[in-house]
Design an enzyme around this catalytic site. Structure first.
Site, short mmCIF file in Angstrom:
data_model
loop_
_atom_site.label_atom_id
_atom_site.label_comp_id
_atom_site.label_asym_id
_atom_site.label_seq_id
_atom_site.Cartn_x
_atom_site.Cartn_y
_atom_site.Cartn_z
N ASP A 1 45.72 -0.65 33.24
CA ASP A 1 44.63 -0.41 32.30
C ASP A 1 44.68 -1.45 31.19
O ASP A 1 45.63 -1.52 30.44
CB ASP A 1 44.77 1.00 31.70
CG ASP A 1 43.55 1.41 30.89
OD1 ASP A 1 42.62 0.58 30.75
OD2 ASP A 1 43.51 2.56 30.42
N LYS B 1 37.24 11.15 31.84
CA LYS B 1 37.97 11.86 30.80
C LYS B 1 37.00 12.90 30.24
O LYS B 1 36.19 12.59 29.36
CB LYS B 1 38.38 10.89 29.70
CG LYS B 1 39.43 9.85 30.12
CD LYS B 1 39.89 9.08 28.89
CE LYS B 1 41.09 8.21 29.14
NZ LYS B 1 40.79 7.02 29.92
N GLU C 1 41.87 -0.92 35.30
CA GLU C 1 40.76 -0.39 34.50
C GLU C 1 40.26 -1.44 33.52
O GLU C 1 41.05 -1.96 32.73
CB GLU C 1 41.21 0.84 33.69
CG GLU C 1 41.50 2.06 34.51
CD GLU C 1 42.06 3.21 33.67
OE1 GLU C 1 41.69 3.36 32.49
OE2 GLU C 1 42.89 3.95 34.21
N LYS D 1 50.00 0.24 31.16
CA LYS D 1 49.07 -0.42 30.22
C LYS D 1 49.32 -1.91 30.24
O LYS D 1 50.47 -2.35 30.17
CB LYS D 1 49.34 0.07 28.80
CG LYS D 1 48.77 1.41 28.53
CD LYS D 1 47.45 1.26 27.79
CE LYS D 1 46.75 2.61 27.82
NZ LYS D 1 45.36 2.61 27.95
N ASP E 1 36.19 2.81 33.15
CA ASP E 1 36.61 3.93 32.31
C ASP E 1 35.68 3.99 31.09
O ASP E 1 34.75 4.81 31.05
CB ASP E 1 38.08 3.75 31.89
CG ASP E 1 38.58 4.83 30.95
OD1 ASP E 1 37.85 5.81 30.72
OD2 ASP E 1 39.71 4.71 30.42
O1 164 Z 1 44.70 7.74 32.42
C1 164 Z 1 45.86 8.20 32.37
O2 164 Z 1 46.62 8.21 33.37
C2 164 Z 1 46.41 8.76 31.10
C3 164 Z 1 45.50 8.70 29.92
C4 164 Z 1 45.38 7.32 29.29
O3 164 Z 1 45.96 6.37 29.78
C5 164 Z 1 44.58 7.17 28.11
C6 164 Z 1 44.07 8.28 27.49
C7 164 Z 1 43.38 8.18 26.27
C8 164 Z 1 43.28 6.97 25.65
C9 164 Z 1 44.00 5.79 26.11
O4 164 Z 1 45.19 5.67 25.38
C10 164 Z 1 44.32 5.79 27.61
C11 164 Z 1 43.22 5.05 28.37
O5 164 Z 1 42.65 4.10 27.81
O6 164 Z 1 42.88 5.33 29.52
MG MG Z 2 41.43 3.48 30.43
#
Ligand code: 164
Ligand code: MG
Length: 323
Positions: A162, A236, A191, A134, A214
């Site tokens: 991300d 997702k 991302e 992150k 994303d």
């Molecule tokens: O994408 C991944 O590898 C794991 C999931 C992840 O990072 C996330 C899942 C859900 C919400 C957020 O905190 C975050 C994202 O923003 O992508």
């Molecule tokens: Mg993301």
């Protein structure tokens, strides 16, 4: 004869899991179990606070509406609520067998910036080494330093970053400036660096750092198309919708020469193992983004291989409806 069970769950999270503006103390959702001709199909419906448009109450009402029709013989289903569409399509997919059993339990480890921790995890990871970090939470300089440090320390590592749209262009450029030029192509993608898609496109064009969509994938005007600098779309399913809709987006991405990365919306181990099955089936060449189980204090009904977390049994869950 059709039978239905609908359960509610609430799993305690590890301390300190923050989603945008909110601390997530428990992960709440629904499990549905459909039975027909001696076969069972399970699905998880768990809208993610701060990310899903629908609330759990709305998801429950929509699910109950469809379950009533299904026990009375309805075949088709349609729900405008992504979490409901995803969970019900999983249950139907298990019942009819269209969701294959084979799973891809690899996951891109989420890294908190401690290279020693990442060393240990990546050492045990067979094949391609990809981790996710992150960025955008602290100073851009710090983010840039961590990226350099990790890529320098682990020469065959690739990173997914991300920023969750947190940077203005100037800040994003600040980050790029600190990443050593020879490391930039080992950033598999970043991302959503900027607040708008156009700013993110410009950022990628000017810095040579690949980006991924994303948040954009869930916006009404989004279409999958090949664009310079855009390496991937992140899917997702709990936020996107049914397996069929995800499948369509993945096919479009692959046709456009992009990666599609199936990722977690912090589902329980039951939903996560189904995402691992979707990944083995639909994105076999891409490591999915599923490293979120350790944010929870327990698993649910179906264990994830190798996890040492206790597994909560279905008998311990509150029954919402049974027919
Ligand atoms: O994408 C991944 O590898 C794991 C999931 C992840 O990072 C996330 C899942 C859900 C919400 C957020 O905190 C975050 C994202 O923003 O992508
Ligand atoms: Mg993301």
């Amino acid at each position: 004869m059709r039978k239905v069970e609908l359960y509610r769950f609430s799993l305690p999270m590890e301390a300190g899991v923050i989603l945008r503006n909110q601390r997530l103390k428990t992960r709440d959702g629904l499990l549905v179990c459909l039975t027909e001709n001696g076969k069972q199909g399970w699905g998880e419906i768990s809208p993610l606070p701060e990310f899903s448009e629908e609330t759990l109450e709305e998801a429950e009402a929509s699910t109950l509406g469809w379950l009533h029709s299904w026990v009375n013989g309805e075949q088709a289903f349609e729900s405008a609520l992504p979490s409901v569409a995803f969970g019900l399509s999983c249950a139907l997919g298990e019942l009819s067998g269209f969701l294959p059993q084979k799973a891809d339990y690899r996951k891109a480890p989420l890294c908190n910036g401690d290279p020693d921790e990442l060393f240990a995890v990546l050492g045990a990871m067979p094949g391609e080494k990809v981790a996710k970090v992150k960025v955008g939470l602290y100073e851009a300089v710090r983010d840039g330093m961590i990226v350099n440090l990790l890529l320098e320390a682990i020469p065959d590592l690739k990173l997914r970053l991300d920023a969750n749209r947190s940077w203005a262009r100037a800040k994003a450029d600040g980050f790029a400036k600190y990443v050593q030029p020879q490391f930039r192509d080992r950033i598999q993608f970043l991302e959503e660096p900027c607040k708008t898609r156009d700013e993110s496109r410009d950022f990628s064009r000017e810095t040579g750092i690949a980006i991924a969509w994303d948040e954009s994938v869930r916006e009404a005007d989004f279409v999958v198309e090949a664009e310079p600098g855009v390496a991937a779309i992140v899917i997702k399913p709990t936020l996107v919708g049914s397996i069929q809709r995800c499948h369509m987006l993945i096919e479009q991405a692959h046709k456009a020469g992009m990666m599609a990365v199936i990722s977690s919306s912090i589902e329980s181990s039951l939903g996560l193992t189904q995402l691992a099955r979707m990944a083995a089936w639909l994105t076999p060449d891409t490591i999915p983004g599923l490293d979120t189980l350790s944010l929870m204090q327990s698993q649910l009904v179906r264990p994830w291989p190798d996890s040492e977390l206790p597994v909560l049994d279905v008998d311990a869950l509150e029954v919402v409806w049974r027919r």
